[in-house]
Design a protein around this motif. Structure first.
Motif, PDB file in Angstrom:
ATOM      1  N   TYR A 110      -7.324   9.939  55.608  1.00  0.00           N
ATOM      2  CA  TYR A 110      -6.994  10.300  54.190  1.00  0.00           C
ATOM      3  C   TYR A 110      -6.917   9.117  53.275  1.00  0.00           C
ATOM      4  O   TYR A 110      -6.854   9.293  52.059  1.00  0.00           O
ATOM      5  CB  TYR A 110      -5.772  11.092  54.011  1.00  0.00           C
ATOM      6  N   ALA A 111      -6.894   8.125  54.021  1.00  0.00           N
ATOM      7  CA  ALA A 111      -6.747   6.727  52.807  1.00  0.00           C
ATOM      8  C   ALA A 111      -7.978   6.580  52.199  1.00  0.00           C
ATOM      9  O   ALA A 111      -9.219   6.814  52.697  1.00  0.00           O
ATOM     10  CB  ALA A 111      -6.566   5.345  53.830  1.00  0.00           C
ATOM     11  N   ASN A 112      -7.800   6.151  51.095  1.00  0.00           N
ATOM     12  CA  ASN A 112      -8.921   6.055  49.966  1.00  0.00           C
ATOM     13  C   ASN A 112      -9.821   4.817  50.380  1.00  0.00           C
ATOM     14  O   ASN A 112      -9.362   3.939  50.838  1.00  0.00           O
ATOM     15  CB  ASN A 112      -8.490   5.641  48.478  1.00  0.00           C
ATOM     16  N   GLY A 113     -11.193   5.232  50.456  1.00  0.00           N
ATOM     17  CA  GLY A 113     -12.182   4.323  50.943  1.00  0.00           C
ATOM     18  C   GLY A 113     -11.937   2.954  50.230  1.00  0.00           C
ATOM     19  O   GLY A 113     -12.344   1.941  50.965  1.00  0.00           O
ATOM     20  N   ALA A 114     -11.587   2.958  48.846  1.00  0.00           N
ATOM     21  CA  ALA A 114     -11.611   1.692  48.374  1.00  0.00           C
ATOM     22  C   ALA A 114     -10.247   0.903  48.656  1.00  0.00           C
ATOM     23  O   ALA A 114     -10.288  -0.368  48.718  1.00  0.00           O
ATOM     24  CB  ALA A 114     -11.288   1.914  46.729  1.00  0.00           C
ATOM     25  N   SER A 115      -9.103   1.471  49.374  1.00  0.00           N
ATOM     26  CA  SER A 115      -8.239   0.966  49.682  1.00  0.00           C
ATOM     27  C   SER A 115      -8.442   0.074  51.046  1.00  0.00           C
ATOM     28  O   SER A 115      -8.176  -0.950  51.204  1.00  0.00           O
ATOM     29  CB  SER A 115      -7.049   1.576  50.004  1.00  0.00           C
ATOM     30  N   THR A 116      -9.140   0.927  51.601  1.00  0.00           N
ATOM     31  CA  THR A 116      -9.636   0.159  53.174  1.00  0.00           C
ATOM     32  C   THR A 116     -10.645  -0.912  52.606  1.00  0.00           C
ATOM     33  O   THR A 116     -10.252  -2.207  53.460  1.00  0.00           O
ATOM     34  CB  THR A 116     -10.243   1.301  53.939  1.00  0.00           C
ATOM     35  N   GLN A 117     -11.269  -0.774  51.973  1.00  0.00           N
ATOM     36  CA  GLN A 117     -12.214  -1.901  51.538  1.00  0.00           C
ATOM     37  C   GLN A 117     -11.350  -3.219  51.104  1.00  0.00           C
ATOM     38  O   GLN A 117     -11.622  -4.279  51.441  1.00  0.00           O
ATOM     39  CB  GLN A 117     -13.331  -1.476  50.371  1.00  0.00           C
ATOM     40  N   TYR A 118     -10.513  -2.842  50.155  1.00  0.00           N
ATOM     41  CA  TYR A 118      -9.548  -3.964  49.529  1.00  0.00           C
ATOM     42  C   TYR A 118      -8.679  -4.644  50.857  1.00  0.00           C
ATOM     43  O   TYR A 118      -8.920  -5.827  50.763  1.00  0.00           O
ATOM     44  CB  TYR A 118      -8.564  -3.327  48.687  1.00  0.00           C
ATOM     45  N   LEU A 119      -8.390  -3.898  51.797  1.00  0.00           N
ATOM     46  CA  LEU A 119      -7.628  -4.440  52.832  1.00  0.00           C
ATOM     47  C   LEU A 119      -8.438  -5.215  53.615  1.00  0.00           C
ATOM     48  O   LEU A 119      -7.998  -6.481  53.938  1.00  0.00           O
ATOM     49  CB  LEU A 119      -6.995  -3.465  53.650  1.00  0.00           C
ATOM     50  N   ARG A 120      -9.443  -4.849  54.030  1.00  0.00           N
ATOM     51  CA  ARG A 120     -10.453  -5.553  55.082  1.00  0.00           C
ATOM     52  C   ARG A 120     -11.173  -6.578  54.227  1.00  0.00           C
ATOM     53  O   ARG A 120     -11.203  -7.916  54.792  1.00  0.00           O
ATOM     54  CB  ARG A 120     -11.633  -4.645  55.308  1.00  0.00           C
ATOM     55  N   ASN A 121     -11.764  -6.404  52.944  1.00  0.00           N
ATOM     56  CA  ASN A 121     -12.430  -7.478  52.492  1.00  0.00           C
ATOM     57  C   ASN A 121     -11.815  -8.518  51.700  1.00  0.00           C
ATOM     58  O   ASN A 121     -12.070  -9.609  51.228  1.00  0.00           O
ATOM     59  CB  ASN A 121     -13.647  -6.705  51.585  1.00  0.00           C
ATOM     60  N   THR A 122     -10.888  -8.229  51.022  1.00  0.00           N
ATOM     61  CA  THR A 122     -10.018  -8.915  50.012  1.00  0.00           C
ATOM     62  C   THR A 122      -9.016  -9.803  50.715  1.00  0.00           C
ATOM     63  O   THR A 122      -8.826 -10.762  50.732  1.00  0.00           O
ATOM     64  CB  THR A 122      -9.510  -8.150  48.640  1.00  0.00           C
ATOM     65  N   LEU A 123      -8.005  -8.978  51.321  1.00  0.00           N
ATOM     66  CA  LEU A 123      -7.092  -9.193  51.906  1.00  0.00           C
ATOM     67  C   LEU A 123      -7.150  -9.817  53.378  1.00  0.00           C
ATOM     68  O   LEU A 123      -6.640 -10.363  54.100  1.00  0.00           O
ATOM     69  CB  LEU A 123      -5.811  -8.227  52.218  1.00  0.00           C
ATOM     70  N   ASN A 124      -8.529  -9.329  53.865  1.00  0.00           N
ATOM     71  CA  ASN A 124      -8.830  -9.771  55.366  1.00  0.00           C
ATOM     72  C   ASN A 124      -7.881  -9.441  56.403  1.00  0.00           C
ATOM     73  O   ASN A 124      -7.865 -10.333  57.267  1.00  0.00           O
ATOM     74  CB  ASN A 124      -9.112 -11.385  55.626  1.00  0.00           C
ATOM     75  N   VAL A 125      -7.236  -8.302  56.374  1.00  0.00           N
ATOM     76  CA  VAL A 125      -6.469  -7.788  57.514  1.00  0.00           C
ATOM     77  C   VAL A 125      -7.166  -6.825  58.256  1.00  0.00           C
ATOM     78  O   VAL A 125      -8.054  -6.077  57.664  1.00  0.00           O
ATOM     79  CB  VAL A 125      -5.154  -7.120  56.864  1.00  0.00           C
ATOM     80  N   PRO A 126      -6.851  -6.753  59.609  1.00  0.00           N
ATOM     81  CA  PRO A 126      -7.535  -5.619  60.461  1.00  0.00           C
ATOM     82  C   PRO A 126      -6.720  -4.244  60.037  1.00  0.00           C
ATOM     83  O   PRO A 126      -5.554  -4.217  59.496  1.00  0.00           O
ATOM     84  CB  PRO A 126      -6.882  -6.095  61.685  1.00  0.00           C
ATOM     85  N   VAL A 127      -7.566  -3.393  59.678  1.00  0.00           N
ATOM     86  CA  VAL A 127      -7.066  -2.156  59.625  1.00  0.00           C
ATOM     87  C   VAL A 127      -7.520  -0.987  60.625  1.00  0.00           C
ATOM     88  O   VAL A 127      -8.745  -0.814  61.153  1.00  0.00           O
ATOM     89  CB  VAL A 127      -7.831  -1.459  58.275  1.00  0.00           C
ATOM     90  N   SER A 128      -6.498  -0.349  61.283  1.00  0.00           N
ATOM     91  CA  SER A 128      -7.074   0.823  62.293  1.00  0.00           C
ATOM     92  C   SER A 128      -6.838   1.980  61.464  1.00  0.00           C
ATOM     93  O   SER A 128      -6.007   2.341  60.449  1.00  0.00           O
ATOM     94  CB  SER A 128      -5.907   0.745  63.373  1.00  0.00           C
ATOM     95  N   CYS A 129      -7.541   2.986  61.978  1.00  0.00           N
ATOM     96  CA  CYS A 129      -7.322   4.507  61.538  1.00  0.00           C
ATOM     97  C   CYS A 129      -7.143   5.310  62.681  1.00  0.00           C
ATOM     98  O   CYS A 129      -7.331   5.196  63.744  1.00  0.00           O
ATOM     99  CB  CYS A 129      -8.808   4.737  61.051  1.00  0.00           C
ATOM    100  N   VAL A 130      -5.837   6.049  62.484  1.00  0.00           N
ATOM    101  CA  VAL A 130      -5.319   7.024  63.655  1.00  0.00           C
ATOM    102  C   VAL A 130      -5.402   8.584  62.939  1.00  0.00           C
ATOM    103  O   VAL A 130      -5.563   8.401  61.737  1.00  0.00           O
ATOM    104  CB  VAL A 130      -4.351   6.476  63.910  1.00  0.00           C
ATOM    105  N   SER A 131      -5.151   9.326  63.783  1.00  0.00           N
ATOM    106  CA  SER A 131      -4.789  10.775  63.445  1.00  0.00           C
ATOM    107  C   SER A 131      -3.685  10.838  62.457  1.00  0.00           C
ATOM    108  O   SER A 131      -2.788   9.981  62.694  1.00  0.00           O
ATOM    109  CB  SER A 131      -4.653  11.444  64.787  1.00  0.00           C
ATOM    110  N   THR A 132      -3.722  12.056  61.873  1.00  0.00           N
ATOM    111  CA  THR A 132      -2.595  12.337  60.793  1.00  0.00           C
ATOM    112  C   THR A 132      -1.198  12.399  61.568  1.00  0.00           C
ATOM    113  O   THR A 132      -1.323  12.937  62.805  1.00  0.00           O
ATOM    114  CB  THR A 132      -2.709  13.664  60.284  1.00  0.00           C
TER     115      THR A 132
END
Ligand code: 16G
Ligand code: ZN
Length: 531
Positions: free
Chosen positions: A333-355
């Motif tokens: 449910y995380a907004n796609g733009a937030s994932t992009q920001y975390l990965r591409n701007t902050l350069n942090v690893p992002v994991s996605c898990v079940s609700t």
């Protein structure tokens, strides 16, 4: 062994209605008048869990969070303040569905033998409840359940859910090197307030935050907390009527604001305001403000995760620490733009898990510093023992480094690491905004949310929907995922997934795309496939 006579006598006081119960991601939750037997038996489960763990303290929270006043629920808290271990959810479900006293006894025996529970072990249980009027009677049902196995127990009265998690962990770590704090509500306030004062010391104070408490437990408890925060914190509380229970969560609270993308009742916003909403048990928070052109702007769990990750990464750097990894955990449910920001701007690893909080929490523990948030505003930050050791053994070789180290230490104290905590998350966000002297609008500029839509679809049988890949793909019914993919492909920045709800008898469809009309159409078309 179990005193059969006492079990029967007590169990007769709490007859099971003709309903099937399930301990799910939110524990047991339903209309309060169906819960008496369930909570009685939850008392038995809590005592068994404690005995299984050699007498460690187990927490029981009676709440239905953001649900209406007529609902209630119950959730168990494991010794370190985490959610009940997954495998025990099935035991809670099975015991709650036993039809007769005899079957209750039989199932207790099944658990005792299959889990090798030593019934001569002590059992220790603590419990609390939110402001719902049904809570008091349900507490008596719980106490009867605790009597069955002779558990020692303490009633902490009215609490926020995260306060109970905190207390449980403190009680289990008292006088150990892992001590988490003084095991009292006052101890909780003192710990958080002291850390917050360090974090904002010497910084100009922001304007008061307008805080919607959803007419729930957050209101009286935050007022108590203000006695400890004193001048360091400026707040204007709205929706604090807990006397009139029908107002609980009504057109207010974090869930209402997030779902409806609008301000709660009783809160008139102007473009200068910075607002936040708790949910009914104060384990979720969302922020919002109004733009100059009077449009409502939501700063949800994803925005909070982005802000927190940005701040922590900067602090770790400023402290001159280079061996701490920061990671972020989200759900689909995380907004796609937030994932992009975390990965591409902050350069942090992002994991996605079940609700569900337990999945996020578990994954976050894999990082030195794990930030996790659900878009709905439930989340926190967890610091690994290694990270804490580093933070507490570093001094910093310049005044700037030393100050960053102090902030990191205080941050690990202000954050409730047991579970998402609206009080603690509020202080976290206010810390960052104060340290940076940021308005909510500046915070919001990190990235722009993609338009998104969440729809509920009522289906005949939601259990036929089976997901994989952190709920992002359906494997059953066969062929449905291919049909979804084919539609999504036609939408710019399109993303959509379908999953059965864990808390309601519906299937949820999430869609996001480049524009509002495209998002609405995508949601409509995917919904049509499911229906
Ligand atoms: C539960 C979860 C919450 C999740 C929600 C999803 C916990 C403590 N709570 O309330 O985190 O967002 O379920 O509901 O884990 P859904 O399955 O109906 O979409
Ligand atoms: Zn809640």
């Amino acid at each position: 062994s179990v005193n059969v006579l006492s079990l029967n006598t007590l169990s007769d006081l709490h007859p099971k209605p003709d309903t099937t119960f399930t301990y799910g991601t939110a524990g047991f939750r339903m209309k309060a008048d169906l819960l008496d037997s369930v909570i009685f038996r939850t008392g038995i489960i809590a005592a068994l869990r404690s005995k299984k763990l050699g007498g460690k303290v187990i927490g029981v929270m009676i709440t239905a969070s953001h649900n209406p006043a007529a609902d209630n629920g119950v959730k168990l808290v494991d010794p370190m303040g985490e959610m009940l271990e997954g495998s025990w959810e099935a035991h809670a479900t099975a015991l709650s569905n036993a039809q007769t006293n005899e079957q209750v006894l039989d199932y207790i025996h099944v658990m005792v033998s299959s889990l090798k529970i030593d019934l001569t072990n002590p059992a220790n249980v603590v419990y609390g409840r939110d402001t719902r009027p049904s809570g008091e009677a349900l507490v008596s049902a719980l106490e009867d359940g605790l009597k069955v196995l002779g558990a020692q127990s303490t009633d902490y009265g009215i609490l926020t859910t995260p306060q109970l998690h905190y207390l449980t962990r403190c009680l289990n770590t008292v006088n150990t090197p892992e001590s988490y704090g003084e095991p009292t509500v006052e101890g909780y306030y003192k710990k958080l307030a002291a850390a917050y004062k360090v974090l904002v010391e010497g910084k100009p104070k922001l304007s008061p935050v307008i805080l919607d408490c959803a007419n729930g437990v957050g209101a009286p408890k935050f007022k108590e907390f203000m006695n400890f925060l004193g001048d360091s914190f400026a707040v204007k509380i709205v929706n604090d009527d807990i006397e009139n229970s029908s107002k609980l969560n009504l057109n207010s609270g974090a869930d209402f604001v997030k779902t409806g993308q609008r301000a709660p009742v009783g809160l008139k916003m102007t473009p200068q305001d910075r607002c936040a909403s708790f949910d009914g048990d104060a384990d979720r928070i969302v922020y919002y403000y109004m733009d100059e052109d009077n449009t409502f702007k939501l700063l949800d769990g994803d925005k909070i995760a982005g802000l927190a990750a940005m701040f922590i990464i900067d602090l770790v750097k400023a402290a001159g620490i280079d061996n701490i990894s920061v990671g972020v955990v989200q759900t689909a449910y995380a907004n796609g733009a937030s994932t992009q920001y975390l990965r591409n701007t902050l350069n942090v690893p992002v994991s996605c898990v079940s609700t569900g909080v337990k999945h996020l929490h578990h994954e976050a523990l894999k990082y030195d510093v794990g930030v996790y948030f659900e878009a709905n505003g439930h989340g926190t930050v967890v610091f690994s023992p290694t990270a804490l050791k580093t933070i507490y053994s570093t001094e910093g070789s310049s005044p700037a480094q030393a100050s960053a180290v102090r902030s990191l230490r205080a941050l690990s104290e202000v954050i409730n690491q047991t579970v998402g905590d609206a009080f603690s998350d509020l202080l976290l966000v206010e810390t960052i905004l104060t340290q940076r002297q940021w308005t909510p609008k500046i915070w919001d500029q990190a990235y722009s949310d993609l338009p998104n839509r969440l729809v509920k679809v009522v289906v005949k049988e939601r259990s036929i929907f089976k997901t994989v890949d952190a709920e992002r793909k359906l494997v059953e019914p066969a062929g449905l995922q291919d049909a979804i993919d084919a539609i999504v492909l036609k939408f710019r920045d399109g993303r959509s997934f379908v999953r059965p709800s864990g808390t309601e008898d519906v299937v949820r469809v999430y869609a996001e795309a480049a524009t509002r009309p495209e998002t609405d159409e995508l949601a409509f078309r995917i919904g049509g496939l499911v229906f």
